[in-house]
Scaffold this active site. Structure first.
Site, PDB file in Angstrom:
ATOM      1  N   ASN A  10       0.869  -1.173   0.000  1.00 31.13           N
ATOM      2  CA  ASN A  10       0.000   0.000   0.000  1.00 31.13           C
ATOM      3  C   ASN A  10       0.908   1.227   0.000  1.00 31.13           C
ATOM      4  O   ASN A  10       1.463   1.579   1.030  1.00 31.13           O
ATOM      5  CB  ASN A  10      -0.892  -0.041   1.258  1.00 31.13           C
ATOM      6  CG  ASN A  10      -1.724   1.222   1.395  1.00 31.13           C
ATOM      7  OD1 ASN A  10      -1.806   2.021   0.466  1.00 31.13           O
ATOM      8  ND2 ASN A  10      -2.341   1.397   2.564  1.00 31.13           N
ATOM      9  N   LYS A  12       0.125   4.296  -0.401  1.00 28.49           N
ATOM     10  CA  LYS A  12      -0.501   5.516   0.131  1.00 28.49           C
ATOM     11  C   LYS A  12      -0.213   6.682  -0.832  1.00 28.49           C
ATOM     12  O   LYS A  12      -0.216   6.480  -2.040  1.00 28.49           O
ATOM     13  CB  LYS A  12      -0.004   5.784   1.550  1.00 28.49           C
ATOM     14  CG  LYS A  12      -0.106   4.532   2.414  1.00 28.49           C
ATOM     15  CD  LYS A  12       0.042   4.752   3.873  1.00 28.49           C
ATOM     16  CE  LYS A  12      -0.102   3.407   4.575  1.00 28.49           C
ATOM     17  NZ  LYS A  12      -0.198   3.533   6.011  1.00 28.49           N
ATOM     18  N   HIS A  96      -9.681   1.151   4.549  1.00 27.24           N
ATOM     19  CA  HIS A  96      -8.404   1.341   5.238  1.00 27.24           C
ATOM     20  C   HIS A  96      -8.599   2.321   6.397  1.00 27.24           C
ATOM     21  O   HIS A  96      -9.405   3.245   6.307  1.00 27.24           O
ATOM     22  CB  HIS A  96      -7.356   1.874   4.252  1.00 27.24           C
ATOM     23  CG  HIS A  96      -5.986   1.903   4.843  1.00 27.24           C
ATOM     24  ND1 HIS A  96      -5.545   2.958   5.619  1.00 27.24           N
ATOM     25  CD2 HIS A  96      -4.980   0.998   4.813  1.00 27.24           C
ATOM     26  CE1 HIS A  96      -4.302   2.692   6.027  1.00 27.24           C
ATOM     27  NE2 HIS A  96      -3.942   1.510   5.551  1.00 27.24           N
ATOM     28  N   GLU A  98      -6.975   4.771   7.378  1.00 27.35           N
ATOM     29  CA  GLU A  98      -6.798   6.195   7.057  1.00 27.35           C
ATOM     30  C   GLU A  98      -8.041   6.735   6.358  1.00 27.35           C
ATOM     31  O   GLU A  98      -8.386   7.907   6.529  1.00 27.35           O
ATOM     32  CB  GLU A  98      -5.520   6.389   6.213  1.00 27.35           C
ATOM     33  CG  GLU A  98      -4.281   6.277   7.095  1.00 27.35           C
ATOM     34  CD  GLU A  98      -3.065   5.651   6.435  1.00 27.35           C
ATOM     35  OE1 GLU A  98      -2.964   5.661   5.196  1.00 27.35           O
ATOM     36  OE2 GLU A  98      -2.198   5.142   7.183  1.00 27.35           O
ATOM     37  N   GLU A 168      -5.707  -4.838  10.433  1.00 24.31           N
ATOM     38  CA  GLU A 168      -4.731  -3.761  10.609  1.00 24.31           C
ATOM     39  C   GLU A 168      -5.070  -2.949  11.856  1.00 24.31           C
ATOM     40  O   GLU A 168      -5.875  -2.005  11.779  1.00 24.31           O
ATOM     41  CB  GLU A 168      -4.746  -2.838   9.386  1.00 24.31           C
ATOM     42  CG  GLU A 168      -4.321  -3.524   8.109  1.00 24.31           C
ATOM     43  CD  GLU A 168      -3.643  -2.546   7.154  1.00 24.31           C
ATOM     44  OE1 GLU A 168      -2.566  -2.862   6.666  1.00 24.31           O
ATOM     45  OE2 GLU A 168      -4.201  -1.462   6.926  1.00 24.31           O
ATOM     46  N   GLY A 174       2.012   2.461  10.642  1.00 26.96           N
ATOM     47  CA  GLY A 174       2.956   3.572  10.489  1.00 26.96           C
ATOM     48  C   GLY A 174       3.630   4.000  11.778  1.00 26.96           C
ATOM     49  O   GLY A 174       4.254   5.055  11.836  1.00 26.96           O
ATOM     50  N   SER A 214       3.136  -1.896  10.457  1.00 30.30           N
ATOM     51  CA  SER A 214       4.577  -1.877  10.748  1.00 30.30           C
ATOM     52  C   SER A 214       5.270  -3.205  10.461  1.00 30.30           C
ATOM     53  O   SER A 214       6.155  -3.623  11.208  1.00 30.30           O
ATOM     54  CB  SER A 214       4.829  -1.434  12.199  1.00 30.30           C
ATOM     55  OG  SER A 214       4.381  -0.106  12.378  1.00 30.30           O
TER      56      SER A 214
HETATM   57  P1  PGA Z   1       2.594   0.394   7.626  1.00 30.51           P
HETATM   58  O1  PGA Z   1       1.158   0.591   6.922  1.00 30.51           O
HETATM   59  O2  PGA Z   1       3.188  -0.884   7.090  1.00 30.51           O
HETATM   60  O3  PGA Z   1       3.385   1.617   7.225  1.00 30.51           O
HETATM   61  O4  PGA Z   1       2.342   0.332   9.085  1.00 30.51           O
HETATM   62  C1  PGA Z   1       0.298  -0.488   6.723  1.00 30.51           C
HETATM   63  C2  PGA Z   1      -0.964  -0.012   6.035  1.00 30.51           C
HETATM   64  O5  PGA Z   1      -1.386   1.117   6.264  1.00 30.51           O
HETATM   65  O6  PGA Z   1      -1.591  -0.775   5.266  1.00 30.51           O
END
Ligand code: PGA
Length: 257
Positions: A10, A12, A96, A98, A168, A174, A214
């Site tokens: 992903n 983003k 997601h 976000e 998630e 993140g 992460s």
């Molecule tokens: P990350 O993001 O690996 O940077 O924690 C995962 C995601 O948002 O799908």
């Protein structure tokens, strides 16, 4: 049935089309002739067209990070399923965290998007996960139940069999703090139990459940060995060629040996 592991990137709001194309060609050089898990790239919309032209000979699929549920119309700033399909998209991330927490998408919005994606014969990657305060107050199961129950309204057994789910936890995305394998195992089991409950024990055991939050090369080995984990959805580490290719190899080794 053995599920082929999935490693989904992903990206983003990172990488221009040129950077995306460069990344794919470099990754291909690194992994040439090696057996791989299923690899899905979800770049920004602007990269889909060019990346699609590159991946036709490679064993890589494309996904989108979002879609609007209407077919077309006056919806400034949105993107439709047919536009995504014409760029070779085979997967769409839906719900997601976000989207849920920055853009206030509700379970109802997620549900409408899931229907749109499935009606177009595309595979949705439905993201679910609790916030830190939910976990700390012992409400993880309740939140997962809410997101799945409300998100899956009107999605029948045949449709759910065509989906991917990603667990998630919001607090792990993140942050550099991944969920512990024991927490991942417990949450994946909860998701599976909830699905069985919602579908009266009547679904096939082949819905992949990915972990995201992460994931890095140094934690991917123990996370991929965790019971119930069928692959990863990766943000930060998927932007780095070295880290991403290492994770791909680790996942491959776990499943193929
Ligand atoms: P990350 O993001 O690996 O940077 O924690 C995962 C995601 O948002 O799908």
């Amino acid at each position: 049935m053995i599920k082929k592991p999935i490693v989904a990137a992903n990206w983003k709001m990172y990488k221009t089309p040129q950077e995306g194309v460069f990344f794919i060609s470099e990754l291909n050089n690194l992994l040439l002739d090696k057996e791989k898990p299923s690899i899905i790239f979800c770049p920004p919309f602007t990269s889909l067209f060019h990346m699609n032209e590159m991946i036709s000979d490679l064993d890589i699929s494309l996904g989108a990070q979002n879609v609007y549920f209407e077919k077309d119309g006056a919806f400034t700033g949105e993107i439709s399923m047919s536009m995504l399909k014409s760029c070779g998209v085979q997967y769409v991330i839906v719900g997601h965290s976000e989207r849920r927490h920055i853009f206030n998408e509700s379970n109802k919005d997620t549900n409408k998007k899931l229907h749109t994606v499935l009606e177009n014969d595309i595979v949705p990657i439905l993201c679910v996960g609790e916030k830190l305060e939910d976990r700390e107050s012992g409400n993880t199961r309740m939140i997962l139940m809410e997101q799945l129950k409300d998100g899956l309204v009107g999605i029948n057994k045949d449709m759910i069999d065509r989906m991917i789910i990603a667990y998630e936890p919001v607090w792990a995305i993140g942050t550099g703090v991944n969920a512990l394998p024991s927490q991942v195992e417990e949450s994946h089991a909860m998701i599976w139990e909830i699905l069985l409950e919602l579908y009266d024990n009547n679904i096939k055991n082949n819905i992949p459940i990915l972990y995201g939050g992460s994931v890095k090369p140094d934690n991917s080995e123990e996370l991929i060995r965790t019971k119930g984990v069928d692959g990863f959805l990766i943000g930060g580490a998927s932007l780095n060629l070295d880290m991403f290719s290492k994770i791909i190899e680790i996942v491959h080794n776990k499943f193929m040996r």
